[in-house]
Design a protein around this motif. Structure first.
Motif, mmCIF file in Angstrom:
data_model
loop_
_atom_site.group_PDB
_atom_site.id
_atom_site.type_symbol
_atom_site.label_atom_id
_atom_site.label_comp_id
_atom_site.label_asym_id
_atom_site.label_seq_id
_atom_site.Cartn_x
_atom_site.Cartn_y
_atom_site.Cartn_z
ATOM 1 N N MET A 1 37.136 42.819 22.245
ATOM 2 C CA MET A 1 37.097 41.511 22.836
ATOM 3 C C MET A 1 38.414 41.262 23.568
ATOM 4 O O MET A 1 39.479 41.621 23.087
ATOM 5 C CB MET A 1 36.876 40.449 21.758
ATOM 6 N N TRP A 2 38.319 40.636 24.709
ATOM 7 C CA TRP A 2 39.491 40.323 25.513
ATOM 8 C C TRP A 2 40.243 39.147 24.894
ATOM 9 O O TRP A 2 39.660 38.182 24.406
ATOM 10 C CB TRP A 2 39.048 39.979 26.934
ATOM 11 N N VAL A 3 41.582 39.207 24.928
ATOM 12 C CA VAL A 3 42.439 38.114 24.482
ATOM 13 C C VAL A 3 43.459 37.851 25.586
ATOM 14 O O VAL A 3 44.106 38.774 26.081
ATOM 15 C CB VAL A 3 43.166 38.474 23.164
ATOM 16 N N CYS A 4 43.575 36.600 25.966
ATOM 17 C CA CYS A 4 44.526 36.222 27.016
ATOM 18 C C CYS A 4 45.954 36.504 26.559
ATOM 19 O O CYS A 4 46.369 36.049 25.492
ATOM 20 C CB CYS A 4 44.367 34.743 27.344
ATOM 21 N N PRO A 5 46.730 37.238 27.350
ATOM 22 C CA PRO A 5 48.112 37.542 26.970
ATOM 23 C C PRO A 5 49.043 36.332 27.088
ATOM 24 O O PRO A 5 50.171 36.366 26.607
ATOM 25 C CB PRO A 5 48.523 38.643 27.949
ATOM 26 N N TYR A 6 48.586 35.254 27.720
ATOM 27 C CA TYR A 6 49.425 34.081 27.926
ATOM 28 C C TYR A 6 49.213 33.000 26.869
ATOM 29 O O TYR A 6 50.161 32.423 26.363
ATOM 30 C CB TYR A 6 49.176 33.486 29.312
ATOM 31 N N CYS A 7 47.938 32.729 26.509
ATOM 32 C CA CYS A 7 47.671 31.641 25.572
ATOM 33 C C CYS A 7 46.994 32.103 24.285
ATOM 34 O O CYS A 7 46.877 31.335 23.341
ATOM 35 C CB CYS A 7 46.809 30.577 26.235
ATOM 36 N N GLY A 8 46.499 33.337 24.249
ATOM 37 C CA GLY A 8 45.823 33.843 23.068
ATOM 38 C C GLY A 8 44.357 33.483 22.992
ATOM 39 O O GLY A 8 43.684 33.812 22.029
ATOM 40 N N GLY A 9 43.848 32.796 24.019
ATOM 41 C CA GLY A 9 42.433 32.425 24.049
ATOM 42 C C GLY A 9 41.545 33.645 24.223
ATOM 43 O O GLY A 9 41.993 34.698 24.670
ATOM 44 N N ASN A 10 40.273 33.496 23.862
ATOM 45 C CA ASN A 10 39.364 34.637 23.980
ATOM 46 C C ASN A 10 38.178 34.367 24.883
ATOM 47 O O ASN A 10 37.227 35.129 24.897
ATOM 48 C CB ASN A 10 38.900 35.094 22.596
ATOM 49 N N LYS A 11 38.229 33.299 25.656
ATOM 50 C CA LYS A 11 37.174 33.010 26.625
ATOM 51 C C LYS A 11 37.686 33.396 28.011
ATOM 52 O O LYS A 11 38.681 32.851 28.488
ATOM 53 C CB LYS A 11 36.806 31.520 26.625
ATOM 54 N N GLY A 12 37.008 34.345 28.643
ATOM 55 C CA GLY A 12 37.448 34.796 29.954
ATOM 56 C C GLY A 12 36.292 35.165 30.839
ATOM 57 O O GLY A 12 35.197 35.457 30.367
ATOM 58 N N GLN A 13 36.525 35.138 32.143
ATOM 59 C CA GLN A 13 35.517 35.500 33.133
ATOM 60 C C GLN A 13 36.015 36.713 33.907
ATOM 61 O O GLN A 13 37.017 36.624 34.613
ATOM 62 C CB GLN A 13 35.277 34.335 34.091
ATOM 63 N N PRO A 14 35.333 37.857 33.777
ATOM 64 C CA PRO A 14 35.728 39.028 34.570
ATOM 65 C C PRO A 14 35.614 38.719 36.064
ATOM 66 O O PRO A 14 34.693 38.016 36.494
ATOM 67 C CB PRO A 14 34.726 40.106 34.164
ATOM 68 N N PHE A 15 36.555 39.234 36.832
ATOM 69 C CA PHE A 15 36.570 39.004 38.271
ATOM 70 C C PHE A 15 36.988 40.282 38.974
ATOM 71 O O PHE A 15 37.895 40.972 38.521
ATOM 72 C CB PHE A 15 37.547 37.876 38.622
ATOM 73 N N HIS A 16 36.324 40.582 40.074
ATOM 74 C CA HIS A 16 36.667 41.767 40.856
ATOM 75 C C HIS A 16 36.317 41.533 42.310
ATOM 76 O O HIS A 16 35.219 41.086 42.628
ATOM 77 C CB HIS A 16 35.914 42.985 40.334
ATOM 78 N N ASP A 17 37.270 41.795 43.196
ATOM 79 C CA ASP A 17 37.001 41.824 44.627
ATOM 80 C C ASP A 17 37.859 42.927 45.241
ATOM 81 O O ASP A 17 38.402 43.755 44.526
ATOM 82 C CB ASP A 17 37.215 40.456 45.281
ATOM 83 N N ALA A 18 37.990 42.931 46.544
ATOM 84 C CA ALA A 18 38.719 44.007 47.215
ATOM 85 C C ALA A 18 40.209 44.023 46.869
ATOM 86 O O ALA A 18 40.854 45.070 46.974
ATOM 87 C CB ALA A 18 38.545 43.880 48.729
ATOM 88 N N GLN A 19 40.764 42.889 46.446
ATOM 89 C CA GLN A 19 42.198 42.822 46.197
ATOM 90 C C GLN A 19 42.565 42.583 44.733
ATOM 91 O O GLN A 19 43.667 42.930 44.323
ATOM 92 C CB GLN A 19 42.815 41.718 47.053
ATOM 93 N N LEU A 20 41.694 41.975 43.965
ATOM 94 C CA LEU A 20 42.006 41.641 42.577
ATOM 95 C C LEU A 20 40.960 42.187 41.627
ATOM 96 O O LEU A 20 39.781 42.236 41.953
ATOM 97 C CB LEU A 20 42.050 40.126 42.386
#
Length: 51
Positions: A1-20
């Motif tokens: 499970m993904w954990v935010c490195p900044y706040c420790g939250g575990n709710k996230g949305q995967p994102f992908h485009d040409a630059q990010l």
């Protein structure tokens, strides 16, 4: 499970485009982008409950 490195939250949305590529934290107090997710196979293994 993904954990935010900044706040420790575990709710996230995967994102992908040409630059990010990474995960956007959906915590109301954070909202930062974690670009460290380099392996797209990790997001493919996620379940809907992980988001």
């Amino acid at each position: 499970m993904w954990v935010c490195p900044y706040c420790g939250g575990n709710k996230g949305q995967p994102f992908h485009d040409a630059q990010l590529s990474g995960v956007l934290c959906l915590s109301p107090d954070c909202g930062r982008f974690d670009a460290r997710l380099d392996d797209e196979r990790e997001t493919a293994a996620w379940e809907d409950s992980d988001m």
